[in-house]
Each structure stands twice: as C-alpha cells, then as structure tokens.
Design an enzyme around this catalytic site. Structure first.
Site, mmCIF file in Angstrom:
data_model
loop_
_atom_site.group_PDB
_atom_site.id
_atom_site.type_symbol
_atom_site.label_atom_id
_atom_site.label_comp_id
_atom_site.label_asym_id
_atom_site.label_seq_id
_atom_site.Cartn_x
_atom_site.Cartn_y
_atom_site.Cartn_z
ATOM 1 N N GLU A 47 15.057 44.586 13.246
ATOM 2 C CA GLU A 47 15.741 45.750 13.610
ATOM 3 C C GLU A 47 16.859 45.330 14.415
ATOM 4 O O GLU A 47 18.125 45.750 14.621
ATOM 5 C CB GLU A 47 14.818 46.850 14.190
ATOM 6 N N CYS A 79 10.899 48.000 19.298
ATOM 7 C CA CYS A 79 11.864 48.130 18.619
ATOM 8 C C CYS A 79 12.133 49.653 18.400
ATOM 9 O O CYS A 79 13.269 50.069 17.785
ATOM 10 C CB CYS A 79 11.555 47.360 17.098
ATOM 11 N N SER A 162 -6.757 10.193 -10.056
ATOM 12 C CA SER A 162 -6.007 11.284 -10.287
ATOM 13 C C SER A 162 -4.589 11.253 -9.733
ATOM 14 O O SER A 162 -3.678 12.285 -9.796
ATOM 15 C CB SER A 162 -6.541 12.464 -9.300
ATOM 16 N N ARG A 178 3.136 23.452 1.590
ATOM 17 C CA ARG A 178 2.163 23.007 2.630
ATOM 18 C C ARG A 178 2.940 23.415 3.685
ATOM 19 O O ARG A 178 2.394 23.751 4.849
ATOM 20 C CB ARG A 178 2.063 21.779 2.648
ATOM 21 N N ARG A 201 5.292 17.189 3.961
ATOM 22 C CA ARG A 201 6.533 16.279 3.852
ATOM 23 C C ARG A 201 7.464 16.812 2.816
ATOM 24 O O ARG A 201 7.483 16.081 1.979
ATOM 25 C CB ARG A 201 5.796 14.918 3.531
ATOM 26 N N SER A 274 -19.625 19.480 6.217
ATOM 27 C CA SER A 274 -20.966 19.967 6.606
ATOM 28 C C SER A 274 -21.929 18.910 7.074
ATOM 29 O O SER A 274 -22.505 19.071 8.259
ATOM 30 C CB SER A 274 -21.972 20.503 5.428
ATOM 31 N N GLU A 362 -6.679 22.834 -0.880
ATOM 32 C CA GLU A 362 -6.395 21.889 -1.427
ATOM 33 C C GLU A 362 -7.847 21.125 -1.896
ATOM 34 O O GLU A 362 -7.882 19.937 -2.119
ATOM 35 C CB GLU A 362 -5.384 21.016 -1.188
ATOM 36 N N GLY A 364 -10.620 20.139 -3.204
ATOM 37 C CA GLY A 364 -11.389 19.805 -4.570
ATOM 38 C C GLY A 364 -12.132 21.039 -5.326
ATOM 39 O O GLY A 364 -12.464 22.121 -4.663
ATOM 40 N N THR A 366 -15.297 21.697 -5.821
ATOM 41 C CA THR A 366 -16.759 22.250 -5.065
ATOM 42 C C THR A 366 -16.369 23.385 -3.980
ATOM 43 O O THR A 366 -16.924 24.297 -3.890
ATOM 44 C CB THR A 366 -17.698 21.197 -4.374
#
Length: 437
Positions: A47, A79, A162, A178, A201, A274, A362, A364, A366
C-alpha cells in the site's frame, strides 16, 4: 484486483516471513494512479509503494489490495492509517488477514467512513499467497514435495544410481525453487546414499529481469516494470503465528526501491534422521548454509560430540559446528517418535517457530510417503524425464493407501516443458484441515 494479484507474485521468494501483497490505486475517476507490491522483508508494504506512486491522485480514490491492510504498529505504522492519511475513499480487499496481530485494518477504515469490500478474487489471491496463509492459519510451514522420475515413475536405477535422470535445465529450475524456500528437507536415506549439499544454487541470468508468469505458476515474476519509492519507510515487522522467533538465516539488504527484489535468506537445511546416523563429515554439515538435524528424543548419537548444539522443542540455543568454515550453524534437535519415524507435525511446528514459512521436501520415497500419509503436503512438483527404467525404486513410498478409494487425488495447476523434461505442478483436491487432529 487481477493486476494486484499479479503484482503480489513479484515478491515470491523474498518477503518471508511476511506475506506477498500487491496493491493498485485508482484515482477518483477510476484511472490507475499507482501500483506496488511488498518486494522484500524489511521493505515498504504494498500500500505504501502504491500510494507513493499515486501521490495526491489517491485522494478520493480506490485501493485494491490482495491482503487486508495491517492495523498494528511495529517498526512501521499501520497501513490502515496510511490509507486514511492519503484520503482513500474505498478499499477493496481480496483476503482478510488471519493473524490477530495485524488484522482489523478493514474495521478501522470502515470506522472512519471508508467503504470496504472483502472477497474480490479471493481464490486467486489465496493461491498466490498460499505459503504465508498456511503458516499463519495452521502454525506450520507450507510444504512442497519435489521429485524427479522417469515416465514409469522410477527415481533411480536398480543399482541406486540417479544422477542424472533429468536435464540440466530441470536441475537449474529446482535450484531456483530451493532459493525461494525457507528450508530444504531430506531424509537420512538420501543423505547416506547421495550425500547432497541441499543448498540453493540458482543460475545467474544474463538479463537480471525475469519474465512475467501467471500468479499460480511456479515461475519467477517480472519486477522491471513496477516502480517503487526511493526510500523504504523502514524494516517491516514479520507477521505470522504467535511465538515465532527470529529467522533461521540472514536476510540480505536490498536496493532502496519498492520494486527491486532483495536477495533471499539462505535456506535452512533439515535432515530427518530418527536414529542419528548422519555422518559427521556429511556435506549438509559443511557450514555452507545453516543446518538442522532432527533425531528421536530417546536415542544417543555421536553427533552430540561433533559440535552441534542440542535443543528441545522449547529451546533455540545455537552453536557453531566444528566444520562451519562459512560461518553458518548446525543444530541437533530431539523430537518425539510417531508413525514409525519422527513426529512430522512437531518438526513443522519447530520450523514455524523459526519463522520458516515454506519448506521444499526432497527427502526420498520413505519420507515423502510419511508426509503425504499425515496430510502434510500442500503442493507437488514433479519433473518427468522422457526415459524408462522398468525397475528401481519408485518416487513415492507407503502413503497409507490400501485401496483405490483412498487415492490421494490432485489437481494440476501448471504443466510446463523444462528443457527436454516436463514439470508438473499439482495440489491436493481437498485442502489440509485447519487444525491438527
């Protein structure tokens, strides 16, 4: 209002922990007198930018704004008072502010005789501001799950390799996304298999002015055509869930223009681990960016001897890692167990307390399955390569679906070619519940 929504999108990736907001001011004759957006955390609100551009032409005019004008005094004034001082006669708002701290601007304006209307293009404005609205309403960050796969849904070959399924263009796009996020999350399996850096990056374009994209797409927005004031009114107060503490990474100073994008803060790297198996020499602990290793609260781990600070849910004492040459800190946090892993609701609450508004998952198959099973994925971005493997791990693990009736249904928001690959952006058909069950 459609133009205000488009302007709001220009602030994506730079305003956290504040919302993205766009504003268009019409003069008394209905002609555009000024426009602006909240370009970066610490900069002037939308504003203010629009009213400065409009000048005296704002008197007796109408302001279209994507989020209810704030009504609190922090480092900047409300505002709502700025609009009153400018002589605005009518304010049209897309979405009401859900935070007790800043809400009430509409009521103040009405009390001073300004006509106020809510709900115009509310759906479009909610979508462009989905990250912050999730953070403000649910007390947790907005979660985007990204994966790359072949056309038959494989994220790696049978031998585990991969790199790379998708093209350099797709990988550059991932780094851009990212950089727009406050945190990047991966599971310990990904850390042990790929030893990723989990840093942003993004490539530096030859032309610093990116192109315009629709407000609901995943692309960058054009800032070059939007003017702004020569001097911001000072750093803005972060608005979010009560009890949120300081940001996890530094916000870099921007140039003094309301229409100039500031460099985003460095995303926090988060590893869900974990059993505390993150190797002390893992690249996520290299000091290039801040890091958080989340472990179960009932285990002992050698990570405690590597210089990481240990914290609980209510503590935020940070310490420098022994490997933090770049000056960023790493932290070890203990969380309760749940559903065969860590309590992901507790993790997201902890991140929200650090003013993490959006996370990029990202981690994986599981970890992705755990997030989806618990209803914690707000957006899916899939990069599909024109390739087939026929075997190898799938992109998604157990998501709690036993029969076709339990399928997690999505709706596509965007389908775009990225080099030779295809980027699919989708969101759940049903919004996540407003309160944790």
């Amino acid at each position: 209002m459609a133009r205000a929504v488009e302007l709001a999108a220009c602030g994506r990736g730079a305003t956290s922990p504040n919302p993205v907001v766009g504003c268009v001011v019409l003069d008394a004759d209905g002609n555009v007198a000024g426009e602006g957006f909240h370009a970066y955390a610490g900069g002037p609100h939308a504003e203010v930018v629009a009213l400065r551009a409009a000048g005296e032409r704002a008197r007796g005019g109408t302001a279209y704004v994507t989020l209810e004008p704030c009504d609190h005094t922090g480092r900047t004034g409300p505002c709502s008072l700025t609009l009153l001082d400018a002589g605005i006669a009518r304010v049209v708002v897309a979405v009401a502010d859900p935070t007790p701290k800043a809400a009430g601007g509409g009521a103040r304006l009405r009390a001073h005789g300004v006509a106020v209307e809510f709900g115009v293009l509310a759906e479009e404005a909610e979508r462009v501001n989905a990250e912050w609205l999730t953070y403000a309403r649910l007390g947790r960050p907005y979660v985007t799950w990204k994966f790359a796969a072949t056309l038959d849904g494989r994220s790696a070959a049978p031998d585990g390799t991969s790199q790379w399924i998708t093209s350099p263009e797709a990988r550059a796009d991932v780094h851009r996304l990212r950089a727009e996020s406050d945190a990047i999350i991966a599971g310990i399996g990904t850390v042990l298999t790929d030893n990723p850096r989990l840093t942003a990056r993004p490539p530096t374009p030859a032309d610093p002015s990116p192109t315009v994209t629709p407000a609901d797409s995943s692309g960058p927005a054009d800032l070059s055509h939007v003017g702004g004031p020569a001097d911001p009114i000072g750093p803005a107060d972060p608005i979010g869930p009560a009890g949120a503490s300081s940001p996890v990474g530094p916000s870099h100073p921007a140039s003094q223009g309301g229409g100039t994008r500031a460099a985003a803060r460095v995303p926090l790297r988060v590893v869900v681990d974990s059993e505390g198996r993150t190797p002390p020499g893992a690249r996520v602990l290299d000091g290039e960016a801040p890091a958080l290793i989340a472990i179960a609260d009932d285990i002992e781990t050698g990570l405690a001897q590597t210089g990481l600070a240990q914290t609980g849910l209510a503590q935020t004492d940070l310490a420098q890692t022994s490997s933090g040459e770049a000056g960023h800190r790493a932290e070890l946090i203990r969380l309760p167990r749940h559903d065969g892993g860590l309590d992901l609701h507790a993790l997201l609450r902890e991140l929200a307390a650090r003013q993490v508004v959006s996370v990029f998952l990202e981690g994986g198959p599981t970890l992705a399955g755990s997030f989806l099973r618990q209803g914690l994925i707000d957006r899916v971005i899939a990069y599909l390569a024109p390739a087939l493997l026929g075997a190898g791990p799938a992109a998604l693990g157990d998501a709690g679906v036993a029969t076709i009736a339990g399928t997690h249904r999505l709706v596509f928001d965007d389908i775009s070619p990225i080099g030779p690959d295809l980027r699919l952006t989708a969101r759940p058909v049903l919004a996540p519940p407003r309160k944790e069950s």
